[in-house]
Design a protein around this motif. Structure first.
Motif, mmCIF file in Angstrom:
data_model
loop_
_atom_site.group_PDB
_atom_site.id
_atom_site.type_symbol
_atom_site.label_atom_id
_atom_site.label_comp_id
_atom_site.label_asym_id
_atom_site.label_seq_id
_atom_site.Cartn_x
_atom_site.Cartn_y
_atom_site.Cartn_z
ATOM 1 N N THR A 16 0.843 -1.192 0.000
ATOM 2 C CA THR A 16 0.000 0.000 0.000
ATOM 3 C C THR A 16 0.877 1.240 0.000
ATOM 4 O OG1 THR A 16 -1.805 -1.116 1.178
ATOM 5 C CG2 THR A 16 -1.781 1.290 1.237
ATOM 6 N N LEU A 17 0.649 2.101 -0.995
ATOM 7 C CA LEU A 17 1.357 3.375 -1.096
ATOM 8 C C LEU A 17 0.354 4.484 -0.799
ATOM 9 C CD1 LEU A 17 3.457 2.801 -4.346
ATOM 10 C CD2 LEU A 17 4.187 2.514 -1.959
ATOM 11 N N THR A 18 0.676 5.312 0.175
ATOM 12 C CA THR A 18 -0.235 6.378 0.609
ATOM 13 C C THR A 18 0.386 7.737 0.356
ATOM 14 O OG1 THR A 18 -1.100 4.922 2.357
ATOM 15 C CG2 THR A 18 -1.574 7.279 2.540
ATOM 16 N N LEU A 19 -0.259 8.538 -0.501
ATOM 17 C CA LEU A 19 0.186 9.913 -0.709
ATOM 18 C C LEU A 19 0.022 10.666 0.609
ATOM 19 C CD1 LEU A 19 -1.529 10.581 -4.174
ATOM 20 C CD2 LEU A 19 0.733 9.593 -3.704
ATOM 21 N N ASN A 20 1.057 11.383 1.013
ATOM 22 C CA ASN A 20 1.083 11.882 2.386
ATOM 23 C C ASN A 20 1.361 13.381 2.463
ATOM 24 O OD1 ASN A 20 0.993 11.638 5.233
ATOM 25 N ND2 ASN A 20 3.227 11.463 5.323
ATOM 26 N N LEU A 25 -4.403 18.203 0.736
ATOM 27 C CA LEU A 25 -5.203 17.207 0.008
ATOM 28 C C LEU A 25 -4.335 16.384 -0.938
ATOM 29 C CD1 LEU A 25 -8.480 19.212 -0.763
ATOM 30 C CD2 LEU A 25 -8.141 17.438 0.976
ATOM 31 N N ASN A 26 -3.088 16.136 -0.502
ATOM 32 C CA ASN A 26 -2.155 15.284 -1.236
ATOM 33 C C ASN A 26 -1.898 15.779 -2.654
ATOM 34 O OD1 ASN A 26 -1.972 13.432 0.998
ATOM 35 N ND2 ASN A 26 -4.022 12.749 0.427
ATOM 36 N N SER A 27 -1.942 17.099 -2.836
ATOM 37 C CA SER A 27 -1.640 17.653 -4.155
ATOM 38 C C SER A 27 -0.163 17.437 -4.474
ATOM 39 C CB SER A 27 -1.999 19.130 -4.216
ATOM 40 O OG SER A 27 -1.355 19.852 -3.187
ATOM 41 N N GLY A 60 -8.584 13.365 1.563
ATOM 42 C CA GLY A 60 -8.586 13.440 0.106
ATOM 43 C C GLY A 60 -7.636 12.439 -0.505
ATOM 44 N N PHE A 61 -7.931 12.016 -1.726
ATOM 45 C CA PHE A 61 -7.033 11.130 -2.471
ATOM 46 C C PHE A 61 -5.885 11.941 -3.054
ATOM 47 C CE2 PHE A 61 -5.819 9.150 -6.563
ATOM 48 C CZ PHE A 61 -5.354 7.941 -6.090
ATOM 49 N N CYS A 62 -6.207 12.876 -3.938
ATOM 50 C CA CYS A 62 -5.198 13.762 -4.511
ATOM 51 C C CYS A 62 -5.906 14.892 -5.236
ATOM 52 C CB CYS A 62 -4.291 12.999 -5.475
ATOM 53 S SG CYS A 62 -3.058 14.038 -6.307
ATOM 54 N N ALA A 114 -10.671 13.540 -5.773
ATOM 55 C CA ALA A 114 -9.638 13.226 -6.767
ATOM 56 C C ALA A 114 -9.855 14.224 -7.891
ATOM 57 C CB ALA A 114 -9.774 11.797 -7.258
ATOM 58 N N ALA A 115 -9.009 15.235 -7.953
ATOM 59 C CA ALA A 115 -9.237 16.342 -8.887
ATOM 60 C C ALA A 115 -8.061 16.502 -9.831
ATOM 61 C CB ALA A 115 -9.465 17.645 -8.121
#
Length: 266
Positions: A16-20, A25-27, A60-62, A114-115
């Motif tokens: 599992t890779l998590t944008l952090n 919002l993980n931009s 947020g995802f990204c 996710a934007a």
């Protein structure tokens, strides 16, 4: 919370890779790109990883590109404008190519927004699960740009030209439930169930013949540019290769013996 911009944790064969960057919002920044690419490259090289889950920390995802990042932030008056095409070439193009060439399946577990590039990052994964409160926004037109991160290629192939044009030109928020109805994503699930559903799906894929799954991705994507006869020829070529591999022989043997197969090719 770790200072790492991409967190990595492994449960058996599932990474599992998590944008952090939850506060943003993980931009994306250039630094987060580098860490994500490095993590994907390491996973590709590791024989122990058989499936990847990509998700975001926090709510947020990204949210796409961080517009304050020096690579893309508008130049002060009197200075030459930033070359956004260079950012695509250096960061987003290699990221998409890395995702589409992974030797194992990649699942996007979309939590929250996710934007822009974040939406298309998710859509470049093999399967997309989204929590019920998640949303997908092709936000590019709102700042005078076109969809990138493969968006111009992905959207019409996934949802057709009419919906692709509506999503890209209007930039409206698409709920996870609507995204499932459009065929944009694989499944919308309850928010509280997202992590568990993604984990179960990843473990299921990891137990499957992942070399064949990666070849399936390549064949389906490649067939979009082929005639039927060309696609049939490509199927014969790939099937010949897979038919000589361990997993095919193991799958047939397990089927005949009415036992669970043990797939190991990668």
């Amino acid at each position: 919370m770790s200072d790492s911009l991409v967190l990595a944790s492994r449960e058996g064969p599932v990474l599992t890779l998590t944008l952090n960057r939850p506060a943003a919002l993980n931009s994306f920044t250039g630094a987060m790109h580098e860490e994500l690419r490095a993590a994907l490259d390491a996973a590709a090289a590791s024989g122990e990883v058989r499936c990847i889950v990509l998700t975001g920390a926090g709510r947020g995802f990204c949210a796409g590109q961080d517009l304050a990042d020096p690579m893309v932030a508008p130049s002060p008056a009197g200075e030459p404008p930033k070359d956004l095409g260079r950012t695509i070439e250096l960061l987003y193009k290699p990221l998409v190519q890395r995702l589409r060439s992974m030797p194992v399946p990649v699942i996007a577990a979309v939590n929250g927004v996710a934007a822009g590039a974040g939406a298309n990052l998710a859509l470049n994964c093999d399967l997309v699960l989204a929590g019920q409160s998640a949303s997908f926004i092709q936000a590019f037109a709102k700042i005078g740009l076109i969809p990138d991160t493969g968006g111009t290629w992905l959207l019409p192939r996934i949802v057709g030209r009419a919906r692709a044009m509506g999503l890209a030109m209007l930039g409206d928020k698409l709920s996870a439930a609507e995204a499932e109805r459009f065929g944009l994503i694989w499944k919308c699930v309850e928010d509280a169930a997202l992590a568990d559903e993604a984990s179960k799906l990843a473990q299921r894929l990891a137990a499957m013949p992942v070399k064949a799954l990666a070849a399936t991705r390549h064949a389906i994507d490649g067939a979009q540019h082929l005639t039927l006869d060309q696609a049939l020829d490509e199927e014969a070529t790939v099937q010949a290769e897979l038919g000589r591999a361990h997993d095919y022989l193991e799958g047939v043997a397990a089927f005949s013996a009415k036992r669970a197969p043990t797939f190991t090719d990668r």
